[in-house]
Scaffold this motif. Sequence first.
Motif, PDB file in Angstrom:
ATOM      1  N   ASP A 134       0.775  -1.186  -0.159  1.00  0.00           N
ATOM      2  CA  ASP A 134       0.015   0.026   0.041  1.00  0.00           C
ATOM      3  C   ASP A 134       0.933   1.063  -0.024  1.00  0.00           C
ATOM      4  N   LEU A 135       2.186   1.106   0.759  1.00  0.00           N
ATOM      5  CA  LEU A 135       3.090   2.404   0.956  1.00  0.00           C
ATOM      6  C   LEU A 135       4.490   1.783   0.775  1.00  0.00           C
ATOM      7  N   THR A 136       5.259   2.483  -0.143  1.00  0.00           N
ATOM      8  CA  THR A 136       6.654   2.095  -0.195  1.00  0.00           C
ATOM      9  C   THR A 136       7.402   3.175   0.400  1.00  0.00           C
ATOM     10  N   ALA A 174      17.907   3.054  -9.601  1.00  0.00           N
ATOM     11  CA  ALA A 174      16.976   2.265 -10.138  1.00  0.00           C
ATOM     12  C   ALA A 174      15.827   2.374  -8.997  1.00  0.00           C
ATOM     13  N   PHE A 175      16.342   2.452  -7.527  1.00  0.00           N
ATOM     14  CA  PHE A 175      15.029   3.037  -6.436  1.00  0.00           C
ATOM     15  C   PHE A 175      14.202   4.305  -6.903  1.00  0.00           C
ATOM     16  N   LEU A 176      15.122   5.261  -7.304  1.00  0.00           N
ATOM     17  CA  LEU A 176      14.589   6.737  -7.463  1.00  0.00           C
ATOM     18  C   LEU A 176      13.807   6.588  -8.685  1.00  0.00           C
ATOM     19  N   ASN A 182       6.218   5.409  -9.697  1.00  0.00           N
ATOM     20  CA  ASN A 182       4.850   4.776  -9.049  1.00  0.00           C
ATOM     21  C   ASN A 182       4.471   5.902  -7.788  1.00  0.00           C
ATOM     22  N   PRO A 183       4.223   7.193  -8.192  1.00  0.00           N
ATOM     23  CA  PRO A 183       4.050   8.237  -7.014  1.00  0.00           C
ATOM     24  C   PRO A 183       3.040   7.778  -6.276  1.00  0.00           C
ATOM     25  N   ILE A 188       9.921   8.827  -1.290  1.00  0.00           N
ATOM     26  CA  ILE A 188      11.290   8.874  -1.072  1.00  0.00           C
ATOM     27  C   ILE A 188      11.617   9.595   0.263  1.00  0.00           C
ATOM     28  N   ILE A 189      12.320   9.039   1.071  1.00  0.00           N
ATOM     29  CA  ILE A 189      12.881   9.809   2.334  1.00  0.00           C
ATOM     30  C   ILE A 189      14.328   9.854   2.339  1.00  0.00           C
TER      31      ILE A 189
END
Length: 211
Positions: A134-136, A174-176, A182-183, A188-189
């Motif tokens: 649900d949230l990453t 890749a993570f960015l 997938n906003p 991003i933290i």
Amino acid sequence: MAQTQAGRFITLEGGEGAGKSTQARRLADFLRARGLDVVTTREPGGTEGAEAIRNLLVDGAADRWDAWTEALLMIAARRDHVVRLIRPALAKGHWVVCDRFADSTLAYQGVAGGLGMEPLKALMAPVLDGCSPDLTLMVDLPVAEGLARADTRGSGEDRFEKRGLEFHEMVRQAFLAIAADNPDRCHIIKGAGTADEVQQDIESIVLDRLF
Ligand code: TMP
């Protein structure tokens, strides 16, 4: 598998030494303090079978497995984790906080390992059968800083850490890119702050997105 999900599924992603494990524990405490039942878990691992596969993956020479074998082991571990732990916990209404999930396979094996994201997405779709966070929370940190932190941790699980800076820079990018694509799911933290600062950021995002 029926999609009878009642709890919420939160994943933390990021490179080596980004502080995900500490933040996963803190987030679980925060959610428990709000009266929720919370399961904390990790990948590769989380169940007896998946932890056995983890031992094959995190130990030994960097070239012990080729990229496809490595990806298949990661995905096999994930299937066991989803079927035996994540889905049943969500169905009971528990919240699941998981240190790494499918985005790690896309970043490490797909991009840095050279397999490409699309073949891995196609392979994971039937295996995960709609099980998606649900949230990453993507905890982002400059690669050199993360590797220096991971080095002082001394877990002995250094098969991935031994890969070069270039590999880890590809993982970071890749993570960015996954976050940008997938906003609705990803946030991003900034991992460079103190653990307390990062925790505060995470709590405000979770309150905003899931409550
Ligand atoms: P950890 O250090 O966060 O516990 O993760 C173990 C290593 O496994 C880490 O270097 C990242 C790697 N990994 C992958 O390469 N692909 C995956 O799908 C997962 C879940 C982890």
